[in-house]
Design a protein around this motif. Sequence first.
Motif, PDB file in Angstrom:
ATOM      1  N   ASP A  46      -4.351 -12.116  -2.297  1.00 28.83           N
ATOM      2  CA  ASP A  46      -3.391 -12.258  -3.395  1.00 28.83           C
ATOM      3  C   ASP A  46      -2.198 -11.334  -3.221  1.00 28.83           C
ATOM      4  N   ALA A  47      -2.412 -10.231  -2.512  1.00 28.70           N
ATOM      5  CA  ALA A  47      -1.337  -9.260  -2.320  1.00 28.70           C
ATOM      6  C   ALA A  47      -1.625  -8.440  -1.068  1.00 28.70           C
ATOM      7  N   VAL A  48      -0.553  -7.921  -0.469  1.00 29.02           N
ATOM      8  CA  VAL A  48      -0.669  -7.060   0.710  1.00 29.02           C
ATOM      9  C   VAL A  48       0.243  -5.862   0.504  1.00 29.02           C
ATOM     10  N   ALA A  49      -0.282  -4.679   0.814  1.00 36.96           N
ATOM     11  CA  ALA A  49       0.515  -3.448   0.752  1.00 36.96           C
ATOM     12  C   ALA A  49       0.620  -2.866   2.154  1.00 36.96           C
ATOM     13  N   TRP A  50       1.820  -2.624   2.621  1.00 37.21           N
ATOM     14  CA  TRP A  50       2.027  -2.029   3.934  1.00 37.21           C
ATOM     15  C   TRP A  50       1.803  -0.513   3.819  1.00 37.21           C
ATOM     16  N   VAL A  51       1.067   0.048   4.773  1.00 34.74           N
ATOM     17  CA  VAL A  51       0.728   1.470   4.739  1.00 34.74           C
ATOM     18  C   VAL A  51       0.918   2.079   6.112  1.00 34.74           C
ATOM     19  N   LYS A  52       1.083   3.392   6.102  1.00 32.52           N
ATOM     20  CA  LYS A  52       1.134   4.162   7.349  1.00 32.52           C
ATOM     21  C   LYS A  52       0.292   5.418   7.173  1.00 32.52           C
ATOM     22  N   PRO A  53      -0.630   5.694   8.094  1.00 35.27           N
ATOM     23  CA  PRO A  53      -1.392   6.937   8.008  1.00 35.27           C
ATOM     24  C   PRO A  53      -0.455   8.146   8.166  1.00 35.27           C
ATOM     25  N   MET A  54      -0.601   9.113   7.279  1.00 34.41           N
ATOM     26  CA  MET A  54       0.211  10.333   7.314  1.00 34.41           C
ATOM     27  C   MET A  54      -0.709  11.542   7.268  1.00 34.41           C
ATOM     28  N   VAL A  91      -6.019  15.400   0.859  1.00 31.97           N
ATOM     29  CA  VAL A  91      -5.574  14.653   2.040  1.00 31.97           C
ATOM     30  C   VAL A  91      -6.687  13.772   2.626  1.00 31.97           C
ATOM     31  N   ARG A  92      -7.765  13.557   1.888  1.00 33.08           N
ATOM     32  CA  ARG A  92      -8.864  12.764   2.426  1.00 33.08           C
ATOM     33  C   ARG A  92      -8.459  11.316   2.688  1.00 33.08           C
ATOM     34  N   ASN A  93      -7.616  10.761   1.830  1.00 30.85           N
ATOM     35  CA  ASN A  93      -7.113   9.400   2.024  1.00 30.85           C
ATOM     36  C   ASN A  93      -5.659   9.504   2.481  1.00 30.85           C
ATOM     37  N   ASN A  94      -5.415   9.117   3.730  1.00 33.12           N
ATOM     38  CA  ASN A  94      -4.064   9.281   4.280  1.00 33.12           C
ATOM     39  C   ASN A  94      -3.306   7.971   4.429  1.00 33.12           C
ATOM     40  N   LEU A  95      -3.745   6.888   3.768  1.00 32.20           N
ATOM     41  CA  LEU A  95      -3.087   5.585   3.882  1.00 32.20           C
ATOM     42  C   LEU A  95      -1.930   5.528   2.884  1.00 32.20           C
ATOM     43  N   VAL A  96      -0.753   5.937   3.340  1.00 35.61           N
ATOM     44  CA  VAL A  96       0.411   6.085   2.473  1.00 35.61           C
ATOM     45  C   VAL A  96       1.122   4.747   2.275  1.00 35.61           C
ATOM     46  N   LEU A  97       1.447   4.439   1.034  1.00 31.95           N
ATOM     47  CA  LEU A  97       2.207   3.234   0.701  1.00 31.95           C
ATOM     48  C   LEU A  97       3.672   3.438   1.088  1.00 31.95           C
ATOM     49  N   VAL A  98       4.221   2.506   1.872  1.00 29.42           N
ATOM     50  CA  VAL A  98       5.573   2.690   2.388  1.00 29.42           C
ATOM     51  C   VAL A  98       6.638   2.003   1.533  1.00 29.42           C
ATOM     52  N   GLY A  99       6.221   1.242   0.506  1.00 31.08           N
ATOM     53  CA  GLY A  99       7.199   0.581  -0.350  1.00 31.08           C
ATOM     54  C   GLY A  99       7.562  -0.826   0.091  1.00 31.08           C
ATOM     55  N   PHE A 100       6.629  -1.514   0.730  1.00 29.48           N
ATOM     56  CA  PHE A 100       6.827  -2.883   1.218  1.00 29.48           C
ATOM     57  C   PHE A 100       5.589  -3.662   0.799  1.00 29.48           C
ATOM     58  N   TYR A 101       5.779  -4.781   0.058  1.00 37.85           N
ATOM     59  CA  TYR A 101       4.649  -5.500  -0.537  1.00 37.85           C
ATOM     60  C   TYR A 101       4.842  -7.012  -0.424  1.00 37.85           C
ATOM     61  N   TYR A 102       3.696  -7.723  -0.406  1.00 40.51           N
ATOM     62  CA  TYR A 102       3.660  -9.178  -0.514  1.00 40.51           C
ATOM     63  C   TYR A 102       2.781  -9.541  -1.704  1.00 40.51           C
ATOM     64  N   PHE A 103       3.234 -10.538  -2.482  1.00 42.50           N
ATOM     65  CA  PHE A 103       2.442 -11.075  -3.589  1.00 42.50           C
ATOM     66  C   PHE A 103       2.419 -12.596  -3.456  1.00 42.50           C
ATOM     67  N   MET A 137      -6.090  -7.367  -3.113  1.00 43.25           N
ATOM     68  CA  MET A 137      -5.020  -6.786  -2.300  1.00 43.25           C
ATOM     69  C   MET A 137      -5.638  -6.092  -1.092  1.00 43.25           C
ATOM     70  N   ARG A 138      -5.005  -6.277   0.067  1.00 38.30           N
ATOM     71  CA  ARG A 138      -5.446  -5.575   1.270  1.00 38.30           C
ATOM     72  C   ARG A 138      -4.290  -4.770   1.852  1.00 38.30           C
ATOM     73  N   LYS A 139      -4.594  -3.968   2.844  1.00 36.74           N
ATOM     74  CA  LYS A 139      -3.555  -3.166   3.507  1.00 36.74           C
ATOM     75  C   LYS A 139      -3.068  -3.861   4.770  1.00 36.74           C
ATOM     76  N   GLN A 140      -1.845  -3.582   5.150  1.00 35.87           N
ATOM     77  CA  GLN A 140      -1.290  -3.982   6.442  1.00 35.87           C
ATOM     78  C   GLN A 140      -0.729  -2.707   7.076  1.00 35.87           C
ATOM     79  N   GLN A 141      -1.398  -2.228   8.110  1.00 39.24           N
ATOM     80  CA  GLN A 141      -1.043  -0.924   8.674  1.00 39.24           C
ATOM     81  C   GLN A 141       0.080  -1.059   9.689  1.00 39.24           C
TER      82      GLN A 141
END
Length: 336
Positions: free
Chosen positions: A129-137, A164-176, A216-220
């Motif tokens: 239903d949705a995708v959030a782009w992420v980058k490990p930081m 800092v245990r979860n490093n999957l940062v949201l980059v501000g790019f999304y699909y719905f 929603m899933r991630k897109q790394q």
Amino acid sequence: MSQEYKIIIPMAGLGSRMRPHTWSKPKPLLPLAGKTVLDHSLDQFTTLPDLDKAEYVFIISPNQGDLIQKYMQRVHPEKKVHFIVQEEMRGQSHALWCAREYLKGPMLMAFSDTLIDTDLRFLSHEDADAVAWVKPMEDPRRFGVIELDPEGWATHLVEKPTDVRNNLVLVGFYYFRHAEALLEAINEQMRRGTSLKGEFFLADAINILIEKGARMRKQQIDVWLDAGIPSAVLETNRYYLDHGRAGESAGSFPGSVIVPPVYIAPGASIESSVVGPHVSIATGCKLKNVVISNSIVDAQTSIENMVIEGSIIGRDAALTGRVAHLNIGDNCEVKG
């Protein structure tokens, strides 16, 4: 199956972190590696399926006038663009709510100063239903992160995590998949009054969307660039030049040394100078007896007898003398 995507680009901020350059132009029109920030933002969507059918929605602020509209008409006349004015700065969700008449069907949203490398062809068969782009930081605490269950589905978005245990940062790019479902979540967010200092953040709306059962899933990704502050603009300029994203330089410059990678626009004049590395020179610029590196110079600017490094210089400026670092806007004059 053919789809008609909506591409939403909120750009209604005041650009205060890029002053003085944004006193005279909106931040999306700042020069960057031979183009504008907006051009590079649009380049992110070149792999989108059925791109020729896509409609763009730009959410702008009243202080930007019609500069972006005129630019799109002149440089990208083939694109179908709707312009929505966000009269009050009440956050990201509010910006999308202002554009609700155009938000139907599948949509992508990217903030105008967020620039990533991604391939969007997978969307032709995406079933989330949705995708959030992420980058490990290494340190995600300045950003937002996505929390996932064991199967990889999002359970919650967290703004500015405390560890800092979860490093999957949201980059501000999304699909719905369905923009209408996001609007329902935004409406519920505003009804609940879920805001911070009067601003409605998109992460809270997405959390409501997930709460109502959306998957929603991630897109790394590996490359996440920024054009929000001067140091980041120069870093992004370096990256694009290093990766051949600025096109070929034009002209020959006798008596000068060009140290690649650089971008020199047609119509620029360079005499007895050393240019580069990591320099972008716009059209109509005149450089004489100049040593310049790691810098961006906008159109019609004249520079003479200077050594410049790590600088952003606006258009129609005139500079003479010896200065090491400059960050000046349009129509300025500097004499050393």
